[in-house]
Scaffold this motif. Structure first.
Motif, PDB file in Angstrom:
ATOM      1  N   HIS A  61      14.958 -53.970 -56.620  1.00 53.77           N
ATOM      2  CA  HIS A  61      14.929 -53.028 -54.995  1.00 53.77           C
ATOM      3  C   HIS A  61      15.295 -51.574 -54.558  1.00 53.77           C
ATOM      4  O   HIS A  61      15.298 -50.916 -54.773  1.00 53.77           O
ATOM      5  CB  HIS A  61      17.206 -52.659 -55.505  1.00 53.77           C
ATOM      6  N   SER A  62      13.537 -51.527 -54.832  1.00 61.27           N
ATOM      7  CA  SER A  62      13.638 -50.069 -54.563  1.00 61.27           C
ATOM      8  C   SER A  62      12.269 -50.122 -53.543  1.00 61.27           C
ATOM      9  O   SER A  62      11.235 -51.115 -53.257  1.00 61.27           O
ATOM     10  CB  SER A  62      12.518 -48.876 -55.835  1.00 61.27           C
ATOM     11  N   VAL A  63      11.644 -48.971 -53.083  1.00 55.36           N
ATOM     12  CA  VAL A  63      10.737 -48.659 -52.425  1.00 55.36           C
ATOM     13  C   VAL A  63      10.396 -47.426 -51.988  1.00 55.36           C
ATOM     14  O   VAL A  63      10.996 -46.406 -52.490  1.00 55.36           O
ATOM     15  CB  VAL A  63      11.379 -49.176 -50.202  1.00 55.36           C
ATOM     16  N   VAL A  64       8.804 -47.388 -51.793  1.00 56.40           N
ATOM     17  CA  VAL A  64       8.165 -46.059 -52.020  1.00 56.40           C
ATOM     18  C   VAL A  64       7.982 -46.065 -50.719  1.00 56.40           C
ATOM     19  O   VAL A  64       7.978 -46.357 -49.592  1.00 56.40           O
ATOM     20  CB  VAL A  64       6.993 -46.328 -51.954  1.00 56.40           C
ATOM     21  N   VAL A  65       8.423 -44.601 -50.422  1.00 59.90           N
ATOM     22  CA  VAL A  65       8.561 -43.457 -48.550  1.00 59.90           C
ATOM     23  C   VAL A  65       7.707 -42.972 -48.763  1.00 59.90           C
ATOM     24  O   VAL A  65       7.242 -42.012 -49.601  1.00 59.90           O
ATOM     25  CB  VAL A  65      10.313 -43.473 -48.612  1.00 59.90           C
ATOM     26  N   GLN A  66       6.583 -43.058 -47.798  1.00 56.25           N
ATOM     27  CA  GLN A  66       5.195 -41.940 -47.475  1.00 56.25           C
ATOM     28  C   GLN A  66       5.474 -41.026 -46.412  1.00 56.25           C
ATOM     29  O   GLN A  66       5.643 -42.251 -45.488  1.00 56.25           O
ATOM     30  CB  GLN A  66       4.130 -43.124 -47.739  1.00 56.25           C
ATOM     31  N   ARG A  67       6.440 -41.101 -46.287  1.00 60.62           N
ATOM     32  CA  ARG A  67       6.475 -39.417 -45.235  1.00 60.62           C
ATOM     33  C   ARG A  67       5.033 -39.134 -44.488  1.00 60.62           C
ATOM     34  O   ARG A  67       4.085 -38.544 -44.931  1.00 60.62           O
ATOM     35  CB  ARG A  67       7.488 -38.204 -45.886  1.00 60.62           C
ATOM     36  N   LEU A  68       5.129 -38.730 -43.471  1.00 60.48           N
ATOM     37  CA  LEU A  68       3.820 -37.958 -42.583  1.00 60.48           C
ATOM     38  C   LEU A  68       4.132 -37.148 -42.260  1.00 60.48           C
ATOM     39  O   LEU A  68       5.275 -35.817 -42.592  1.00 60.48           O
ATOM     40  CB  LEU A  68       3.831 -39.082 -40.804  1.00 60.48           C
ATOM     41  N   LYS A  69       3.724 -35.924 -41.712  1.00 66.26           N
ATOM     42  CA  LYS A  69       3.735 -34.509 -40.979  1.00 66.26           C
ATOM     43  C   LYS A  69       4.127 -33.954 -42.723  1.00 66.26           C
ATOM     44  O   LYS A  69       4.750 -32.892 -42.215  1.00 66.26           O
ATOM     45  CB  LYS A  69       5.524 -34.387 -39.974  1.00 66.26           C
ATOM     46  N   GLY A  70       3.345 -34.154 -43.740  1.00 66.01           N
ATOM     47  CA  GLY A  70       3.616 -32.970 -44.935  1.00 66.01           C
ATOM     48  C   GLY A  70       4.629 -33.250 -45.774  1.00 66.01           C
ATOM     49  O   GLY A  70       5.053 -32.431 -46.022  1.00 66.01           O
ATOM     50  N   SER A  71       5.800 -34.535 -44.966  1.00 65.80           N
ATOM     51  CA  SER A  71       6.951 -34.834 -45.979  1.00 65.80           C
ATOM     52  C   SER A  71       7.075 -35.169 -47.598  1.00 65.80           C
ATOM     53  O   SER A  71       5.469 -36.196 -47.938  1.00 65.80           O
ATOM     54  CB  SER A  71       7.560 -35.699 -45.277  1.00 65.80           C
ATOM     55  N   LEU A  72       7.326 -34.912 -47.789  1.00 69.81           N
ATOM     56  CA  LEU A  72       7.564 -35.482 -49.295  1.00 69.81           C
ATOM     57  C   LEU A  72       7.538 -37.452 -49.594  1.00 69.81           C
ATOM     58  O   LEU A  72       8.278 -37.906 -48.599  1.00 69.81           O
ATOM     59  CB  LEU A  72       8.943 -35.309 -50.501  1.00 69.81           C
ATOM     60  N   LYS A  73       7.018 -37.697 -50.324  1.00 69.00           N
ATOM     61  CA  LYS A  73       6.473 -39.597 -51.043  1.00 69.00           C
ATOM     62  C   LYS A  73       7.749 -39.579 -52.194  1.00 69.00           C
ATOM     63  O   LYS A  73       7.691 -38.725 -52.636  1.00 69.00           O
ATOM     64  CB  LYS A  73       5.469 -39.895 -50.925  1.00 69.00           C
ATOM     65  N   THR A  74       7.912 -40.539 -52.039  1.00 71.47           N
ATOM     66  CA  THR A  74       9.278 -40.108 -52.372  1.00 71.47           C
ATOM     67  C   THR A  74       9.561 -41.861 -52.868  1.00 71.47           C
ATOM     68  O   THR A  74       9.414 -42.859 -52.250  1.00 71.47           O
ATOM     69  CB  THR A  74      10.983 -39.531 -52.342  1.00 71.47           C
ATOM     70  N   THR A  75      10.196 -42.157 -54.109  1.00 71.00           N
ATOM     71  CA  THR A  75      11.155 -43.890 -54.393  1.00 71.00           C
ATOM     72  C   THR A  75      11.793 -43.585 -53.930  1.00 71.00           C
ATOM     73  O   THR A  75      13.025 -42.818 -54.914  1.00 71.00           O
ATOM     74  CB  THR A  75      10.407 -44.534 -55.563  1.00 71.00           C
ATOM     75  N   GLN A  76      13.094 -44.828 -53.235  1.00 65.86           N
ATOM     76  CA  GLN A  76      14.304 -44.492 -52.813  1.00 65.86           C
ATOM     77  C   GLN A  76      14.977 -45.801 -53.594  1.00 65.86           C
ATOM     78  O   GLN A  76      14.081 -47.377 -52.785  1.00 65.86           O
ATOM     79  CB  GLN A  76      14.413 -43.956 -51.633  1.00 65.86           C
ATOM     80  N   PRO A  77      16.515 -46.240 -53.728  1.00 59.40           N
ATOM     81  CA  PRO A  77      16.775 -47.681 -53.624  1.00 59.40           C
ATOM     82  C   PRO A  77      16.607 -47.991 -52.634  1.00 59.40           C
ATOM     83  O   PRO A  77      16.948 -47.598 -50.998  1.00 59.40           O
ATOM     84  CB  PRO A  77      17.901 -47.241 -54.322  1.00 59.40           C
ATOM     85  N   LEU A  78      16.424 -49.256 -52.677  1.00 62.42           N
ATOM     86  CA  LEU A  78      17.168 -50.147 -51.250  1.00 62.42           C
ATOM     87  C   LEU A  78      18.667 -51.017 -51.487  1.00 62.42           C
ATOM     88  O   LEU A  78      19.165 -50.871 -52.038  1.00 62.42           O
ATOM     89  CB  LEU A  78      16.978 -51.748 -51.516  1.00 62.42           C
ATOM     90  N   TYR A  79      19.568 -50.235 -50.444  1.00 63.36           N
ATOM     91  CA  TYR A  79      21.039 -50.230 -50.549  1.00 63.36           C
ATOM     92  C   TYR A  79      21.700 -51.338 -50.391  1.00 63.36           C
ATOM     93  O   TYR A  79      21.612 -52.019 -48.850  1.00 63.36           O
ATOM     94  CB  TYR A  79      21.605 -48.757 -49.677  1.00 63.36           C
ATOM     95  N   ALA A  80      22.264 -51.803 -51.077  1.00 68.10           N
ATOM     96  CA  ALA A  80      23.522 -52.895 -51.020  1.00 68.10           C
ATOM     97  C   ALA A  80      24.894 -52.633 -50.495  1.00 68.10           C
ATOM     98  O   ALA A  80      25.082 -51.561 -50.300  1.00 68.10           O
ATOM     99  CB  ALA A  80      23.236 -53.803 -52.213  1.00 68.10           C
ATOM    100  N   HIS A  81      24.861 -53.037 -49.307  1.00 63.57           N
ATOM    101  CA  HIS A  81      26.818 -52.499 -48.808  1.00 63.57           C
ATOM    102  C   HIS A  81      26.864 -53.779 -48.617  1.00 63.57           C
ATOM    103  O   HIS A  81      27.293 -54.775 -48.132  1.00 63.57           O
ATOM    104  CB  HIS A  81      26.096 -52.135 -48.266  1.00 63.57           C
TER     105      HIS A  81
END
Length: 198
Positions: A61-81
């Motif tokens: 349950h995770s996703v690699v978040v690659q931002r544009l415009k010089g923002s941070l690359k992070t790994t975030q959880p996939l959120y259940a609700h």
């Protein structure tokens, strides 16, 4: 026809977010998963379209978040609700993966003809879904989803440093753009601080 202002800090209320997700799910599971992820992670249109299959780990349950415009690359959880199924990312993504054609494309969200979904297609798709959900013209731009995430986090008194991390900003000044305060809010905050201090 009146056009939406892309640069305004327009955001959706929680009820409007749910209305959009409800219409999206009825339209196509892909659209539900895509719009939900754009909201929950503050993706820009180009970023959600650029997501690849390898960026998502449904097992953990995770996703690699690659931002544009010089923002941070992070790994975030996939959120259940559990309380609101429309906000359950693992469920939405699992449903989409069951329907997604294995056309050899590395991209997570593919077009109906196969291959990468273009940001313009995503814009038009969101515009149509937002209209069907009854949103006013100024709220029919997908960047409203990023504004909405920031607004909802700030309204829930989430620390600005955490909001900054969630949005992938390198600088807190980028995050502050999403924070609108009134004189009354500022006065109330000062009064509360004084009462707590003295």
């Amino acid at each position: 026809m009146k056009r939406a202002n892309r640069n305004s800090m327009t955001f959706l209320t929680p009820a409007e977010v749910l209305a959009v997700l409800r219409v999206a799910k009825q339209h196509r599971v892909r659209d539900w998963a895509m719009i939900l992820m754009a909201y929950r992670h503050g993706f820009r249109a180009s970023e959600i379209c650029a997501l690849q299959l390898s960026d998502v780990d449904l097992k953990h349950h995770s996703v690699v978040v690659q931002r544009l415009k010089g923002s941070l690359k992070t790994t975030q959880p996939l959120y259940a609700h559990r309380g609101q199924p429309l906000l359950d990312e693992p469920t939405a993504l699992t449903a989409w993966m069951k329907q997604r054609d294995d056309d050899g494309s590395p991209f997570l969200f593919t077009s109906q003809k196969g291959g990468k979904l273009d940001r313009t297609q995503f814009f038009r798709l969101f515009q149509a879904i937002a209209e069907a959900a009854g949103l006013p013209v100024e709220k029919r731009h997908p960047h409203c989803l990023k504004h909405s995430l920031a607004s909802h986090l700030v309204a829930s008194n989430v620390n600005l440093a955490l909001v900054k991390q969630a949005l992938g900003h390198r600088s807190i000044s980028s995050t502050l753009v999403y924070v609108g305060t009134t004189d009354t809010q500022a006065s109330t905050a000062v009064q509360s601080a004084m009462m707590a201090t003295y």
